[in-house]
Design a protein around this motif. Structure first.
Motif, short mmCIF file in Angstrom:
data_model
loop_
_atom_site.label_atom_id
_atom_site.label_comp_id
_atom_site.label_asym_id
_atom_site.label_seq_id
_atom_site.Cartn_x
_atom_site.Cartn_y
_atom_site.Cartn_z
N VAL A 54 0.84 -1.21 0.00
CA VAL A 54 0.00 0.00 0.00
C VAL A 54 0.87 1.25 0.00
O VAL A 54 0.70 2.15 -0.82
CB VAL A 54 -0.93 0.01 1.24
CG1 VAL A 54 -1.63 1.36 1.36
CG2 VAL A 54 -1.96 -1.10 1.13
N ASN A 55 1.85 1.29 0.90
CA ASN A 55 2.62 2.50 1.10
C ASN A 55 3.68 2.73 0.02
O ASN A 55 3.83 3.84 -0.49
CB ASN A 55 3.30 2.41 2.48
CG ASN A 55 3.84 3.74 2.93
OD1 ASN A 55 3.10 4.71 3.01
ND2 ASN A 55 5.13 3.77 3.20
N ASP A 56 4.43 1.68 -0.31
CA ASP A 56 5.60 1.86 -1.18
C ASP A 56 5.34 1.56 -2.65
O ASP A 56 6.16 1.93 -3.48
CB ASP A 56 6.75 0.99 -0.67
CG ASP A 56 7.22 1.42 0.70
OD1 ASP A 56 7.64 2.58 0.82
OD2 ASP A 56 7.11 0.62 1.64
N LEU A 57 4.27 0.87 -2.95
CA LEU A 57 4.00 0.58 -4.36
C LEU A 57 2.72 1.25 -4.84
O LEU A 57 2.74 1.99 -5.83
CB LEU A 57 3.91 -0.95 -4.56
CG LEU A 57 5.19 -1.72 -4.21
CD1 LEU A 57 4.98 -3.22 -4.36
CD2 LEU A 57 6.36 -1.27 -5.06
N TYR A 58 1.62 1.05 -4.12
CA TYR A 58 0.34 1.59 -4.60
C TYR A 58 0.32 3.12 -4.53
O TYR A 58 0.12 3.78 -5.55
CB TYR A 58 -0.79 1.00 -3.77
CG TYR A 58 -2.17 1.40 -4.25
CD1 TYR A 58 -2.68 0.91 -5.44
CD2 TYR A 58 -2.96 2.27 -3.50
CE1 TYR A 58 -3.94 1.28 -5.89
CE2 TYR A 58 -4.22 2.65 -3.93
CZ TYR A 58 -4.70 2.15 -5.12
OH TYR A 58 -5.95 2.53 -5.57
N VAL A 59 0.55 3.66 -3.34
CA VAL A 59 0.49 5.12 -3.20
C VAL A 59 1.70 5.79 -3.87
O VAL A 59 1.57 6.79 -4.57
CB VAL A 59 0.43 5.51 -1.70
CG1 VAL A 59 0.51 7.02 -1.54
CG2 VAL A 59 -0.85 4.98 -1.08
N ALA A 60 2.88 5.20 -3.69
CA ALA A 60 4.10 5.83 -4.21
C ALA A 60 4.19 5.78 -5.73
O ALA A 60 4.68 6.72 -6.35
CB ALA A 60 5.32 5.16 -3.60
N LEU A 61 3.68 4.73 -6.34
CA LEU A 61 3.86 4.57 -7.78
C LEU A 61 2.58 4.72 -8.59
O LEU A 61 2.58 5.32 -9.66
CB LEU A 61 4.45 3.18 -8.09
CG LEU A 61 5.88 2.90 -7.65
CD1 LEU A 61 6.26 1.47 -8.00
CD2 LEU A 61 6.86 3.86 -8.32
N LEU A 62 1.47 4.16 -8.07
CA LEU A 62 0.27 4.08 -8.90
C LEU A 62 -0.75 5.19 -8.65
O LEU A 62 -1.24 5.80 -9.59
CB LEU A 62 -0.41 2.71 -8.68
CG LEU A 62 0.46 1.49 -9.02
CD1 LEU A 62 -0.26 0.20 -8.65
CD2 LEU A 62 0.78 1.48 -10.52
N ARG A 63 -1.07 5.43 -7.37
CA ARG A 63 -2.13 6.42 -7.08
C ARG A 63 -1.73 7.32 -5.91
O ARG A 63 -2.17 7.13 -4.78
CB ARG A 63 -3.44 5.70 -6.74
CG ARG A 63 -4.30 5.40 -7.98
CD ARG A 63 -5.58 4.71 -7.58
NE ARG A 63 -6.44 5.53 -6.71
CZ ARG A 63 -7.27 6.48 -7.15
NH1 ARG A 63 -7.33 6.76 -8.43
NH2 ARG A 63 -8.03 7.12 -6.30
N PRO A 64 -0.88 8.32 -6.20
CA PRO A 64 -0.45 9.23 -5.11
C PRO A 64 -1.64 9.96 -4.48
O PRO A 64 -1.58 10.39 -3.34
CB PRO A 64 0.48 10.21 -5.82
CG PRO A 64 0.87 9.54 -7.10
CD PRO A 64 -0.26 8.65 -7.48
N GLN A 65 -2.74 10.09 -5.25
CA GLN A 65 -3.91 10.83 -4.74
C GLN A 65 -4.89 9.92 -4.00
O GLN A 65 -6.00 10.36 -3.64
CB GLN A 65 -4.62 11.57 -5.90
CG GLN A 65 -5.43 10.71 -6.85
CD GLN A 65 -4.58 10.01 -7.92
OE1 GLN A 65 -3.37 9.85 -7.75
NE2 GLN A 65 -5.20 9.58 -9.01
N ALA A 66 -4.49 8.66 -3.75
CA ALA A 66 -5.41 7.71 -3.10
C ALA A 66 -5.85 8.22 -1.73
O ALA A 66 -5.04 8.77 -0.97
CB ALA A 66 -4.74 6.36 -2.95
N THR A 67 -7.14 8.05 -1.42
CA THR A 67 -7.63 8.51 -0.12
C THR A 67 -7.25 7.50 0.97
O THR A 67 -6.94 6.34 0.68
CB THR A 67 -9.17 8.64 -0.13
OG1 THR A 67 -9.71 7.33 -0.36
CG2 THR A 67 -9.64 9.60 -1.20
N ASP A 68 -7.32 7.97 2.21
CA ASP A 68 -6.99 7.11 3.34
C ASP A 68 -7.94 5.91 3.42
O ASP A 68 -7.53 4.79 3.69
CB ASP A 68 -7.06 7.93 4.63
CG ASP A 68 -6.28 7.27 5.75
OD1 ASP A 68 -5.07 7.07 5.59
OD2 ASP A 68 -6.92 6.91 6.76
#
Lengths: 522, 84
Positions: free
Chosen positions: A370-384
C-alpha cells in the motif's frame, strides 16, 4: 510415522487458545478508522506488548520446526542465531537506528530508502521484501502442515487451508494492533509450551549430561561438533568465520534493523524511549530461546535417531541425505514424549507460533504494497479510506499467495529454516549496506545507493548459484552469500558515491544521523 | 570431482576461508565473538546521555534502558565465555 491422538483435554485447550486469540484480535480491532490506526496501531502500543510481539514475529512455527531439525543435524551451533545473531543486532538497533526511524515518522524501511536515495531503490526493496514475505509465509504454512500431519493426520492442503482461514480472519480486520496484542498472548503460550518440551524431554533423556553422552558416544563423525557453540573453521555449514561475518555482522543486523515485519511494531509505540525499551526487553526474552528451540532437536537425536534417520549420506556432513526430512523432528518428538493435557498446551504453543508469525508477515507485506508501491507509484492521490480497504484485501491475498508458495517450499527445501535463511540472504547484504551508508555517511549519493543495491544483489545471486551454473560440486552456505553480498554493496556504494555529486545538507536533513531534523540551518 | 577453482583461494568455501584468513587457532573464534560483544558493551557504556533521551534527567536504574541493555550484553559475554 506415529500419529498422536489429541484427548478431550488437549482439544479443549487448543480450542480455548484459538477462541482467545480470535476474540482478543477482534476486540482490539474496534475503532480502526485510518491507515495510521491499521498499519501503525495509531502509535498507541505498549512497549512490553511490542517486545513480546517482536519475539514471536521472529520466533514462530518455522523456527520451532526448522531449528529443531537443524539442531538435530548440526547441534548447539544453531543457538548462535538467537545469541550473537540477535542480541548484538537488537542492541545496536535499539540505540542507534530505531530512535532515528521513529523520529522520522516513517511507515516502512523502503520509505526511508526512497527519501535517502531515490524511488528506484524504494521500489526494489519494497518488491524484494514483499516477495520474501510471501516466501516466508510459505515456510510457515509448511511448518504448520508438518505438525498437523503428525498430530492429526491432516492432509497438507487441509492444514494450510485451516491455518489460512484463522489468521486471515483477525489480521484483515484488526491490523497491527490486533497483531501485536494477540502476539503478546501467544508469546507467553509459546514459552510455556516450548519449555514443557525441553523439561519432559530432558527427563526422558536422563538429563543434559546423559543426553550429551548418548549423542557423543554414538561415535558418528557428523555429531562430532554437536556441542560446540563456536564450531571449528572446517565445519562445512557453520564454520565460525561464516557465523561471525555472515550472521553476526550481516544477517542479524539486517534482519533486526531492516525487516519491515520486525520494525513496524516499533513504529507503533507511544514514544522513542518506549521503542528503545521494547527492543531491549525483546533481547532479554530472546536469550532463553536458544535453549527452547535447540534442545528439542538434541533430545530427538539422543532418543529417536533410529526413527528419524541420518541427515547425511554415510555420515559425511558435506553430503546431505536428500530423503531426510528435518521438518519431522519436532512433531515426532512431541508425539512420542508428551502426555495428554501437556500435548494440548504444546499444540497451542505451536499454533501461537504459526499465527503470530503469519499475522506479522501478512500485515507487513500489506503495509509495504500500500505505502511503497500503490500510493508511491500508482495512485499518489489515493484517499486514506481507499488505502485502508486495499490493506485489508491485500492481507487476504497474501494469505492465499503464501499458501500457494508453501507447495514450492515443501518440495525444494529439506528444512524450513534453511529455506527462510536462503531467501533472506539474497538481499539482506545490500539492504544493510544501504542503511549503514545512508544513515552514517553523508557523502553517500543516490547513485551510490543504486550501485550498492545492484552489485550486492547480483553478487548474492552469483555466489548462491555459481556452482550449479558451472557444474561444480558442493554448496555455498547462505552465511557466505550474505557476507559477500554485503561486501560488494558497501564497496560499490562507496566508490560510486565518491565519483558522483554529493547531496546538499538540506536534502539530507532528518535522513542522516549527524544531521537531525531539528538542526538549525548552517 | 569437479571442484570450484576459487575454493583453492579460500574465498567462497568456508573451510578454507577460515583457515586462510584467520588461522586454525582453536579458541580464536570464541575471542572474536566475545570481542564483538565487548565492543558493543563499551559503546553502550560510553554513549552520551543526550543520544538516549537522558540529557536532563537520568531515570533510576530499574527504569534505565541503558542499564538493562548493559545487563543483556554482559549475560551474552558470560554465555560465550563459559560455553564457547
Amino acid at each position: 510415522m506415529h500419529v498422536a491422538r489429541l484427548g478431550y483435554l488437549d482439544t479443549a485447550l487448543v480450542v480455548l487458545y484459538l477462541l482467545a486469540v480470535l476474540g482478543l484480535g477482534l476486540w482490539v480491532s474496534r475503532g480502526i478508522r485510518s491507515t495510521r490506526d491499521y498499519f501503525l496501531a495509531g502509535k498507541s502500543l505498549p512497549w512490553w506488548a511490542v517486545a513480546m510481539s517482536l519475539v514471536v514475529s521472529d520466533i514462530g512455527a518455522k523456527d520451532m520446526i526448522g531449528v529443531a531439525g537443524d539442531s538435530y543435524r548440526y547441534g548447539v551451533v544453531m543457538m548462535n542465531f538467537d545469541f550473537i545473531g540477535c542480541s548484538l543486532a537488537v542492541l545496536i538497533a535499539a540505540f542507534l537506528f530505531m530512535p532515528f526511524f521513529w523520529m522520522a515518522g516513517i511507515y516502512t524501511i523502503p520509505e526511508y530508502l526512497g527519501r535517502r536515495y531515490n524511488q528506484h531503490v524504494r521500489t526494489f526493496f519494497a518488491v524484494a521484501w514483499t516477495l520474501f514475505m510471501v516466501a516466508t509465509l510459505g515456510t510457515i504454512f509448511v511448518s504448520a502442515a508438518a505438525m498437523f500431519r503428525t498430530l492429526l493426520n491432516w492432509p497438507f492442503w487441509f492444514s494450510v487451508g485451516v491455518t489460512a482461514v484463522i489468521v486471515g480472519a483477525y489480521t484483515s480486520v484488526g491490523g497491527l494492533k490486533a497483531v501485536v496484542i494477540t502476539d503478546a498472548f501467544s508469546c507467553a503460550v509459546l514459552i510455556v509450551g516450548a519449555a514443557l518440551i525441553c523439561v519432559i524431554g530432558l527427563q526422558q533423556a536422563g538429563g543434559w549430561s546423559a543426553m550429551q553422552n548418548a549423542i557423543e558416544s554414538s561415535g558418528q563423525s557428523w555429531t562430532a561438533h554437536h556441542f560446540e557453540l563456536v564450531p571449528p573453521v572446517d565445519h562445512p555449514k557453520y564454520a565460525w568465520p561464516a557465523v561471525f561475518l555472515g550472521l553476526c555482522l550481516v544477517l542479524g543486523p539486517s534482519y533486526w534493523i531492516g525487516n519491515q515485519a520486525i520494525v513496524q511494531r516499533n513504529f507503533g509505540t507511544r514514544s522513542e524511549n518506549e521503542a528503545r525499551s521494547a527492543y531491549v526487553l525483546c533481547a532479554a526474552i530472546k536469550m532463553f530461546f536458544p535453549l527452547l528451540l535447540v534442545v528439542p532437536g538434541l533430545i530427538a537425536l539422543a532418543l529417536y535417531q533410529d526413527q528419524l534417520g541420518l541427515p547425511f549420506v554415510d555420515g559425511d556432513v558435506g553430503s546431505p541425505n536428500p530423503v531426510w526430512d528435518g521438518n519431522t523432528v519436532l512433531p515426532l518428538l512431541i508425539v512420542q514424549l508428551l502426555p495428554t493435557g501437556v500435548l494440548g498446551i504444546v499444540v497451542g504453543a505451536f499454533l501461537a507460533g504459526v499465527l503470530s508469525n503469519l499475522d506479522s508477515y501478512v500485515n507487513s507485506a500489506s503495509t509495504l504494497v500500500v505505502n511503497d508501491l500503490y500510493v508511491a507509484l500508482l495512485r499518489p492521490q489515493a484517499t486514506d479510506r481507499e488505502c485502508l480497504a486495499l490493506g485489508r484485501w491485500l492481507v487476504v491475498l497474501f494469505v492465499l499467495f503464501g499458501a500457494g508458495c508453501s507447495y514450492l517450499v515443501d518440495r525444494w527445501f529439506a528444512s524450513v529454516f534453511d529455506a527462510f535463511q536462503t531467501f533472506l540472504s539474497f538481499f539482506q547484504g545490500s539492504l544493510l549496506a544501504l542503511l549503514l551508508l545512508g544513515m552514517l555517511w553523508r557523502r553517500t549519493t543516490q547513485w551510490g545507493g543504486l550501485a550498492g543495491m545492484l552489485f550486492g544483489t547480483i553478487t548474492a545471486v552469483a555466489v548462491q548459484f555459481h556452482r550449479q551454473l558451472l557444474g561444480w560440486d558442493g554448496t555455498t552456505s547462505f552465511l557466505w552469500v550474505a557476507w559477500w553480498s554485503f561486501a560488494a554493496a558497501m564497496i560499490s556504494g562507496i566508490v560510486v558515491s565518491l565519483l558522483t555529486t554529493p547531496h546538499s545538507e538540506e536534502q539530507l536533513r532528518g535522513l542522516v544521523c549527524w544531521i537531525p531534523l531539528g538542526e538549525a540551518k548552517s | 570431482m569437479n571442484s570450484c577453482p576459487v575454493d583453492s583461494l579460500g574465498i567462497l568455501d568456508p573451510s578454507r576461508y577460515g583457515s586462510l584468513l584467520l588461522g586454525q587457532t582453536a579458541g580464536l573464534g570464541k575471542w572474536v565473538f566475545i570481542g564483538a560483544l565487548v565492543a558493543v558493551l563499551i559503546w553502550l557504556i560510553m554513549m552520551p546521555r543526550e543520544l538516549i533521551g537522558q540529557a536532563k534527567v537520568v531515570p533510576p536504574w530499574w527504569r534505565n534502558v541503558r542499564f538493562w541493555a548493559i545487563v543483556v550484553c554482559l549475560l551474552q559475554i558470560l554465555v560465550y565465555w563459559q560455553f564457547a
